[in-house]
Design a protein around this motif. Structure first.
Motif, PDB file in Angstrom:
ATOM      1  N   VAL A  21     -17.763 121.768  38.923  1.00  0.00           N
ATOM      2  CA  VAL A  21     -18.962 121.388  38.930  1.00  0.00           C
ATOM      3  C   VAL A  21     -19.479 120.127  37.992  1.00  0.00           C
ATOM      4  CG1 VAL A  21     -19.565 123.618  40.179  1.00  0.00           C
ATOM      5  CG2 VAL A  21     -19.879 123.343  37.884  1.00  0.00           C
ATOM      6  N   ALA A  22     -18.759 120.263  36.645  1.00  0.00           N
ATOM      7  CA  ALA A  22     -19.216 119.235  35.787  1.00  0.00           C
ATOM      8  C   ALA A  22     -18.463 118.242  36.026  1.00  0.00           C
ATOM      9  CB  ALA A  22     -18.497 119.742  34.234  1.00  0.00           C
ATOM     10  N   GLN A  23     -17.313 118.120  36.699  1.00  0.00           N
ATOM     11  CA  GLN A  23     -16.908 116.874  37.061  1.00  0.00           C
ATOM     12  C   GLN A  23     -17.863 116.136  38.384  1.00  0.00           C
ATOM     13  OE1 GLN A  23     -13.451 116.466  36.194  1.00  0.00           O
ATOM     14  NE2 GLN A  23     -13.908 114.299  36.476  1.00  0.00           N
ATOM     15  N   ILE A  24     -18.042 117.067  39.278  1.00  0.00           N
ATOM     16  CA  ILE A  24     -19.062 116.598  40.221  1.00  0.00           C
ATOM     17  C   ILE A  24     -20.387 115.811  39.821  1.00  0.00           C
ATOM     18  CG2 ILE A  24     -20.256 116.827  42.591  1.00  0.00           C
ATOM     19  CD1 ILE A  24     -18.354 119.282  42.904  1.00  0.00           C
ATOM     20  N   ALA A  25     -20.816 116.622  38.670  1.00  0.00           N
ATOM     21  CA  ALA A  25     -22.220 116.309  38.144  1.00  0.00           C
ATOM     22  C   ALA A  25     -21.990 115.055  37.200  1.00  0.00           C
ATOM     23  CB  ALA A  25     -22.795 117.477  37.607  1.00  0.00           C
ATOM     24  N   GLN A  26     -20.711 114.508  36.919  1.00  0.00           N
ATOM     25  CA  GLN A  26     -20.472 113.426  36.159  1.00  0.00           C
ATOM     26  C   GLN A  26     -20.665 113.727  34.843  1.00  0.00           C
ATOM     27  OE1 GLN A  26     -19.197 110.525  37.743  1.00  0.00           O
ATOM     28  NE2 GLN A  26     -19.378 111.785  39.237  1.00  0.00           N
ATOM     29  N   ALA A  27     -20.492 115.072  34.426  1.00  0.00           N
ATOM     30  CA  ALA A  27     -20.763 115.937  33.120  1.00  0.00           C
ATOM     31  C   ALA A  27     -19.509 115.820  32.517  1.00  0.00           C
ATOM     32  CB  ALA A  27     -21.670 116.867  33.114  1.00  0.00           C
ATOM     33  N   ALA A  28     -18.325 116.000  33.099  1.00  0.00           N
ATOM     34  CA  ALA A  28     -17.063 116.417  32.492  1.00  0.00           C
ATOM     35  C   ALA A  28     -16.599 115.366  31.485  1.00  0.00           C
ATOM     36  CB  ALA A  28     -16.026 116.480  33.577  1.00  0.00           C
ATOM     37  N   GLU A  29     -16.774 114.175  31.457  1.00  0.00           N
ATOM     38  CA  GLU A  29     -16.107 113.089  30.500  1.00  0.00           C
ATOM     39  C   GLU A  29     -17.046 113.332  29.188  1.00  0.00           C
ATOM     40  OE1 GLU A  29     -16.176 108.442  30.368  1.00  0.00           O
ATOM     41  OE2 GLU A  29     -16.204 109.257  32.270  1.00  0.00           O
ATOM     42  N   PHE A  30     -18.287 113.505  29.363  1.00  0.00           N
ATOM     43  CA  PHE A  30     -19.047 113.735  27.758  1.00  0.00           C
ATOM     44  C   PHE A  30     -18.894 114.944  27.119  1.00  0.00           C
ATOM     45  CE2 PHE A  30     -22.759 115.372  29.860  1.00  0.00           C
ATOM     46  CZ  PHE A  30     -23.175 116.400  29.207  1.00  0.00           C
ATOM     47  N   ILE A  31     -18.494 116.059  27.934  1.00  0.00           N
ATOM     48  CA  ILE A  31     -18.409 117.663  27.608  1.00  0.00           C
ATOM     49  C   ILE A  31     -17.024 117.502  26.827  1.00  0.00           C
ATOM     50  CG2 ILE A  31     -17.919 119.726  28.159  1.00  0.00           C
ATOM     51  CD1 ILE A  31     -19.582 119.345  30.531  1.00  0.00           C
ATOM     52  N   LEU A  36     -31.155 125.765  28.026  1.00  0.00           N
ATOM     53  CA  LEU A  36     -31.232 126.884  26.975  1.00  0.00           C
ATOM     54  C   LEU A  36     -30.412 126.773  25.661  1.00  0.00           C
ATOM     55  CD1 LEU A  36     -30.889 129.181  30.077  1.00  0.00           C
ATOM     56  CD2 LEU A  36     -32.992 129.066  28.783  1.00  0.00           C
ATOM     57  N   GLY A  37     -30.835 127.478  24.790  1.00  0.00           N
ATOM     58  CA  GLY A  37     -29.931 127.440  23.509  1.00  0.00           C
ATOM     59  C   GLY A  37     -28.717 128.305  23.624  1.00  0.00           C
ATOM     60  N   ALA A  38     -27.686 127.798  24.169  1.00  0.00           N
ATOM     61  CA  ALA A  38     -26.442 128.577  24.429  1.00  0.00           C
ATOM     62  C   ALA A  38     -25.400 127.502  24.373  1.00  0.00           C
ATOM     63  CB  ALA A  38     -26.483 129.332  25.686  1.00  0.00           C
ATOM     64  N   SER A  39     -24.023 127.762  24.728  1.00  0.00           N
ATOM     65  CA  SER A  39     -22.986 126.902  24.895  1.00  0.00           C
ATOM     66  C   SER A  39     -23.241 126.047  26.289  1.00  0.00           C
ATOM     67  CB  SER A  39     -21.687 127.736  24.962  1.00  0.00           C
ATOM     68  OG  SER A  39     -21.506 128.617  26.291  1.00  0.00           O
ATOM     69  N   ILE A  40     -22.546 125.121  26.431  1.00  0.00           N
ATOM     70  CA  ILE A  40     -22.512 124.378  27.646  1.00  0.00           C
ATOM     71  C   ILE A  40     -21.984 125.029  28.804  1.00  0.00           C
ATOM     72  CG2 ILE A  40     -21.408 122.502  29.033  1.00  0.00           C
ATOM     73  CD1 ILE A  40     -21.323 120.764  26.506  1.00  0.00           C
ATOM     74  N   ALA A  41     -21.105 125.880  28.489  1.00  0.00           N
ATOM     75  CA  ALA A  41     -20.560 126.747  29.713  1.00  0.00           C
ATOM     76  C   ALA A  41     -21.714 127.714  30.106  1.00  0.00           C
ATOM     77  CB  ALA A  41     -19.150 127.454  29.273  1.00  0.00           C
ATOM     78  N   LEU A  76     -26.074 117.876  33.008  1.00  0.00           N
ATOM     79  CA  LEU A  76     -25.927 119.470  32.814  1.00  0.00           C
ATOM     80  C   LEU A  76     -26.747 120.333  33.766  1.00  0.00           C
ATOM     81  CD1 LEU A  76     -25.464 119.740  29.078  1.00  0.00           C
ATOM     82  CD2 LEU A  76     -23.699 119.991  30.650  1.00  0.00           C
ATOM     83  N   SER A  77     -28.080 119.834  34.039  1.00  0.00           N
ATOM     84  CA  SER A  77     -28.515 120.577  34.745  1.00  0.00           C
ATOM     85  C   SER A  77     -28.479 120.367  36.190  1.00  0.00           C
ATOM     86  CB  SER A  77     -30.211 119.769  34.600  1.00  0.00           C
ATOM     87  OG  SER A  77     -31.182 120.204  35.373  1.00  0.00           O
ATOM     88  N   ILE A  78     -27.880 119.332  36.677  1.00  0.00           N
ATOM     89  CA  ILE A  78     -27.348 119.287  37.880  1.00  0.00           C
ATOM     90  C   ILE A  78     -26.065 120.263  38.135  1.00  0.00           C
ATOM     91  CG2 ILE A  78     -26.062 117.559  39.366  1.00  0.00           C
ATOM     92  CD1 ILE A  78     -28.002 115.467  38.365  1.00  0.00           C
ATOM     93  N   ALA A  79     -25.223 120.156  37.241  1.00  0.00           N
ATOM     94  CA  ALA A  79     -24.247 121.105  37.246  1.00  0.00           C
ATOM     95  C   ALA A  79     -24.526 122.511  37.339  1.00  0.00           C
ATOM     96  CB  ALA A  79     -23.107 120.977  35.905  1.00  0.00           C
ATOM     97  N   ARG A  80     -25.491 122.827  36.486  1.00  0.00           N
ATOM     98  CA  ARG A  80     -25.968 124.214  36.656  1.00  0.00           C
ATOM     99  C   ARG A  80     -26.550 124.561  37.996  1.00  0.00           C
ATOM    100  NH1 ARG A  80     -30.942 125.155  32.800  1.00  0.00           N
ATOM    101  NH2 ARG A  80     -31.738 123.650  34.216  1.00  0.00           N
ATOM    102  N   ALA A  81     -26.978 123.665  38.805  1.00  0.00           N
ATOM    103  CA  ALA A  81     -27.335 123.731  40.162  1.00  0.00           C
ATOM    104  C   ALA A  81     -26.264 124.078  40.913  1.00  0.00           C
ATOM    105  CB  ALA A  81     -28.426 122.868  40.540  1.00  0.00           C
ATOM    106  N   ALA A 137     -22.286 106.891  40.920  1.00  0.00           N
ATOM    107  CA  ALA A 137     -20.934 107.603  40.948  1.00  0.00           C
ATOM    108  C   ALA A 137     -21.412 109.252  41.277  1.00  0.00           C
ATOM    109  CB  ALA A 137     -20.391 107.669  39.656  1.00  0.00           C
ATOM    110  N   LEU A 138     -22.618 109.524  40.834  1.00  0.00           N
ATOM    111  CA  LEU A 138     -22.971 110.788  41.043  1.00  0.00           C
ATOM    112  C   LEU A 138     -23.250 111.152  42.625  1.00  0.00           C
ATOM    113  CD1 LEU A 138     -23.949 113.656  40.088  1.00  0.00           C
ATOM    114  CD2 LEU A 138     -26.410 112.722  39.623  1.00  0.00           C
ATOM    115  N   ARG A 139     -23.977 110.004  43.108  1.00  0.00           N
ATOM    116  CA  ARG A 139     -24.157 110.143  44.607  1.00  0.00           C
ATOM    117  C   ARG A 139     -23.128 110.303  45.425  1.00  0.00           C
ATOM    118  NH1 ARG A 139     -27.012 105.698  46.298  1.00  0.00           N
ATOM    119  NH2 ARG A 139     -27.182 104.940  43.911  1.00  0.00           N
ATOM    120  N   ARG A 140     -22.053 109.420  45.165  1.00  0.00           N
ATOM    121  CA  ARG A 140     -20.646 109.375  45.814  1.00  0.00           C
ATOM    122  C   ARG A 140     -20.123 110.775  45.648  1.00  0.00           C
ATOM    123  NH1 ARG A 140     -19.816 104.112  43.868  1.00  0.00           N
ATOM    124  NH2 ARG A 140     -18.835 104.987  42.338  1.00  0.00           N
ATOM    125  N   ALA A 141     -19.987 111.517  44.622  1.00  0.00           N
ATOM    126  CA  ALA A 141     -19.527 112.732  44.252  1.00  0.00           C
ATOM    127  C   ALA A 141     -20.104 113.712  45.004  1.00  0.00           C
ATOM    128  CB  ALA A 141     -19.415 113.046  42.912  1.00  0.00           C
TER     129      ALA A 141
END
Lengths: 609, 278
Positions: free
Chosen positions: B135-145, B112-117, B171-176, B200-204
């Protein structure tokens, strides 16, 4: 009714401006030049019609004066009453005057509509022809929506503006001058008073516009926001449902909607104020004119009929002023539109085709392809293919491999002559591909690209695009070979399901299956196949490959390859890196070379999964 | 449009999920046909997915595997059969209740058009910053954020056009994940990731989601080969089920998929004879 007939002046948004007003005007005038006679007729009749209608009040005033004098005379006993025969003849003359004015206006409108539509017809025709003659590189730079907008919106606004503004300019200016002359001829004192009230209303208008403009801008902004929210809610429908976001979406919409409401009613209210205030000022002017006129009449310096005529002129005076102000805005926009149209028309075209006599027929092509020292760059200063030589025999399978962005599709684009080589040549059965007609050349190829191209029509029609006269059974057979039959059957309405504009009602993989079915139906001499990376899953891919293998038998094929099996079976592998062909040979030859290909192969496939 | 009657409605007296069957998803002889279609998209599908296990579906494009996922949050109602979530027929639960137990990662990663958080907390507005980062960490999103100057306040453009496909997916995975659901639905959610991130994602996920029900639809064998149970879907039917090793031996369509993706070594190490295809 006040003196302002210019229609509601909603916020008067500042329009876009052309870069070169004169240049665009000159070119547009050149188009109009063909209709010189018609335009002269328009101008003459417009002026005549305006002059006639300006004369009206003056004669009407004479009738009033006659009536007034008659009655006054009767009261004073100096005459036998009103001279009705004289009034009658004045009125008859007036009817003829107004009728002539209307007739002229009709003729002028008729001729002008004709001219402006002929001009826009010609513009559209030229634009459409231009689209076909533009090289592919043009469409790399320009969005298709832009081109569409040239043909529809820009031409339309030129048409409208020619149709209305041209005559409006003539009539407005004629009116302004004519009315001023008439008013001065009646009384310079009253004219002076009238001219003083004009700036007053201009000041009020500008004050209101300034205030309402802010709300108009807000209104546009919130309208955009609300549209955005609706669009987002629509495209994120599943996500909103899955995450119980219905309430959030609703409240977000309501917030935008109420902001829109507030801005819209404020701007509406302010622009609604404009008319009454301007009427008030206008009417004040009339009152003053009437008082002064009455005073002058008592002194015998003016006739009653002339006062009436003057008031009428005053009412008509403000309209052309408003019109002229609006027209200058419209003209700017028109010239901006015309400029865009002409820029498009002046774009450099594709290299011309060989003449009929020099053309080589494509009928007996067997499908051998030779690249002779080919060099190429999208722009002259950056060569991306330097010196590429290879020869492909009929029926051979050529795999093109390399990292994403290595320029694999460039080869394909050169083959199909979407771009021409900068140096060297590409030969098909020994003939330079530039000696074929483009259409003939392209009809030899069958393409299945990752970027699928489907259009708004039923699935059956989309497949049939490969061979327009194919029967329903042939279409189904092609779909069966392309492994698309099953999923088509499960769709609502099956083969008759209509794809929407972006074909977003079928999945990416399904789209690709449809284009494969189309290529199968097309039955080409040379195949160009961009292997799917992710959109078609590997099982489907495998089934398709079997079908494709049958299809490829006896056909030269170029494959942008990702799959092991394709690469290993290829007769020639072209290895690309950073836009250049760095190695070529068979799988085993290249592995033996232990160069770029070998490392690419190892990194991509051995560590996979 | 205002007069169109919604096809999916809440029951008048909604039931609650049975706490003893929390996270259990069961299909009993489910068939489904899209409105106006000539053939069933799914026919006679039965399976049970349990907490702590990974249940995977693999099959060709148009085989109906995404449809299975879409039926669980009740985006559509089944044509025949029953779907039980937490021991209750999904039609007897309120949609809100049902969906609050589900973390859904769609095939098309819509942001959605909103902040990452705000995007991450879309289904769980009260989440704290530390949790968001977890959750961002688990979803492997923390690094690029964290590489972005605005970090979690970075504004996503409408539709997510200013982040890459792979980033959208994470991000979509982190949202879930943020919803803390009992049931996770991944609809082909690893396809935009490169092999390394995928692994890495599957391991996390495996270390952090020990007691949830994982249901994955995928195209890559590599993504699902560790699943407890894999179902192979073809033409809307289950044509094979079992573990990766079992399926390699018993299920020809599965073997075809696997052999096109895995190296010879991997196939051999699974104890299978390699067909002399190449």
């Amino acid at each position: 009714m006040g003196g302002f007939g210019g229609g509601p002046m909603h916020g008067v948004m500042p329009g876009e401006k052309p870069k070169d007003f004169k240049g665009a005007l000159k070119k547009l005038l050149a188009y109009l030049g063909n209709y010189r006679v018609a335009l002269i007729v328009v101008i003459v009749f417009a002026i005549a019609s305006t002059v006639f209608s300006i004369l009206g009040p003056k004669f009407l005033g004479e009738a009033t004066t006659e009536l007034f004098n008659g009655i006054m005379g009767q009261i004073a006993g100096t005459s036998n009453g009103v001279d009705f025969s004289k009034i009658g003849s004045i009125l008859l003359f007036l009817i003829a005057l107004y009728a002539a004015s209307a007739l002229f206006q009709f003729i002028q409108g008729f001729v002008m509509t004709n001219v402006s539509n002929k001009v826009s017809y010609r513009l559209r025709k030229e634009l459409d022809a231009k689209i076909m003659h533009l090289p592919f590189s043009y469409y790399d730079k320009v969005a298709t929506g832009d081109v569409m907008s040239r043909i529809t919106n820009d031409v339309d606004s030129i048409n409208q503006s020619l149709n209305q503004s041209v005559t409006q300019i003539i009539t407005s200016i004629t009116s302004l001058i004519g009315i001023l002359v008439m008013m001065l001829s009646i009384s310079w004192v009253m004219t002076l008073i009238a001219l003083v009230t004009l700036p007053l209303s201009a000041i009020v208008v500008s004050m209101i516009v300034k205030r309402s403009q802010r709300h108009f801008v807000d209104q546009q902004k919130y309208l955009g926001e609300v549209n955005g929210t609706v669009e987002e809610t629509f495209s994120a429908h599943t996500v909103i449902k899955a995450f119980n976001g219905e309430q959030t979406a609703l409240s977000q919409f309501e917030q935008g909607n109420s902001s829109l409401y507030n801005a819209a009613w404020r701007s509406g209210f302010l622009s609604g104020l404009m008319m009454p205030i301007m009427n008030l000022i206008g009417n004040l002017g009339y009152v003053i004119c009437c008082v002064v006129g009455g005073y002058l009449a008592i002194n015998g310096n003016i006739t009653v009929g002339n006062i009436q005529a003057f008031i009428q002129y005053l009412r008509n005076f403000q309209q052309p002023i408003v019109q002229v102000a609006q027209i200058s805005n419209v003209l700017q926009q028109t010239m901006a539109a015309a400029e865009r149209v002409f820029t498009f028309l002046e774009e450099e075209e594709e290299v011309a085709e060989p003449s009929e006599a020099d053309r080589v027929s494509t009928e007996c092509i067997e499908g051998s392809v030779a690249f002779n020292a080919v060099s190429f760059g999208y722009s002259p200063d950056t060569k991306i293919i330097n010196d590429f030589t290879a020869s492909v025999k009929p029926g051979q399978k050529v795999a093109i491999v390399g990292h994403t962005g290595a320029g694999k599709t460039t080869i394909v684009k050169l083959l199909m002559r979407f771009y021409d080589v900068s140096g060297g040549s590409i030969e098909l059965d020994g003939h330079d591909i530039r000696s074929f007609a483009r259409d003939d050349l392209r009809s030899i190829f069958g393409m299945v690209l990752q970027e699928t191209w489907l259009y708004k029509a039923s699935i059956a029609e989309n497949i049939r695009y490969g061979k327009l006269d194919a029967s329903d059974e042939e279409v189904r057979e092609a779909a069966r070979i392309a492994q698309a039959d099953h999923f088509i059957q499960t769709l609502p309405d099956g083969y008759q399901m209509v794809l929407n504009e972006e074909a977003s009602n079928v999945s990416l993989g399904q789209k690709q299956l449809l284009t494969i079915a189309r290529a199968i139906l097309h039955d080409p001499k040379i195949l160009i196949l961009d292997e799917a990376t992710s959109s078609v899953d590997t099982r489907t891919e495998l089934l398709i490959q079997k079908a494709m293998d049958n299809l490829m038998a006896g056909r030269t094929s170029f494959i942008i390859a990702h799959r092991l099996s394709t690469i290993r079976n290829a007769d020639i592998i072209l290895v690309m890196d950073k836009g250049d062909i760095v190695e070529q040979g068979t799988h085993s030859q290249l592995l033996e070379l232990n160069g770029f290909y070998a490392s690419l192969y190892k990194s991509q496939f051995e560590d996979a999964a | 449009m205002l007069e169109t009657v919604p096809a999916i409605t809440d029951p008048e007296a909604p039931r609650q999920i049975d706490p003893d069957s929390r996270g259990v998803v069961e299909f009993r002889n489910v068939s489904f046909r899209y409105e106006g279609a000539e053939e069933d998209a799914l026919s006679d599908i039965s399976f049970i997915a349990r907490p702590g296990q990974t249940t995977a579906f693999i099959g060709s494009t148009g085989s109906g595997k995404s449809t299975i996922i879409n039926l669980i949050p009740r985006f559509y109602d089944v044509t025949a059969g029953v779907i039980l979530v937490g021991g209750v027929d999904v039609r007897e639960l309120s949609q809100k209740e049902l969906r609050s137990h589900i973390g859904y990662v769609p095939q098309k990663n819509v942001l959605l058009g909103a902040s990452i958080a705000d995007n991450i907390t879309y289904g769980s507005p009260d989440l704290e910053q530390a949790e968001i980062e977890r959750v961002a960490q688990i979803a492997q999103a923390a690094e690029f954020i964290e590489e972005k100057p605005e970090g979690y306040d970075f504004d996503i453009a409408q539709g997510g056009s200013n982040v890459s496909g792979g980033q959208r997916q994470r991000l979509s995975i982190a949202r879930a994940l943020a919803v803390k659901p009992d049931i996770f639905l991944f609809d082909d959610s690893f396809s935009a990731l490169d092999m390394k991130t995928d692994a890495a994602l599957r391991r996390a996920l495996a270390t952090n989601l020990t007691d949830v029900t994982l249901i994955i639809v995928a195209q890559r064998v590599g993504t699902i080969m560790d699943a407890d149970r894999i179902y192979v879907i073809d033409d809307g039917r289950i044509v094979g089920s079992g573990s990766h090793e079992e399926l390699l031996k018993s299920c020809k369509p599965y073997y075809e998929i696997a052999s096109s993706q895995l190296s010879e070594k991997e196939l051999v190490s699974a104890g299978t004879e390699l067909a002399g295809e190449n």
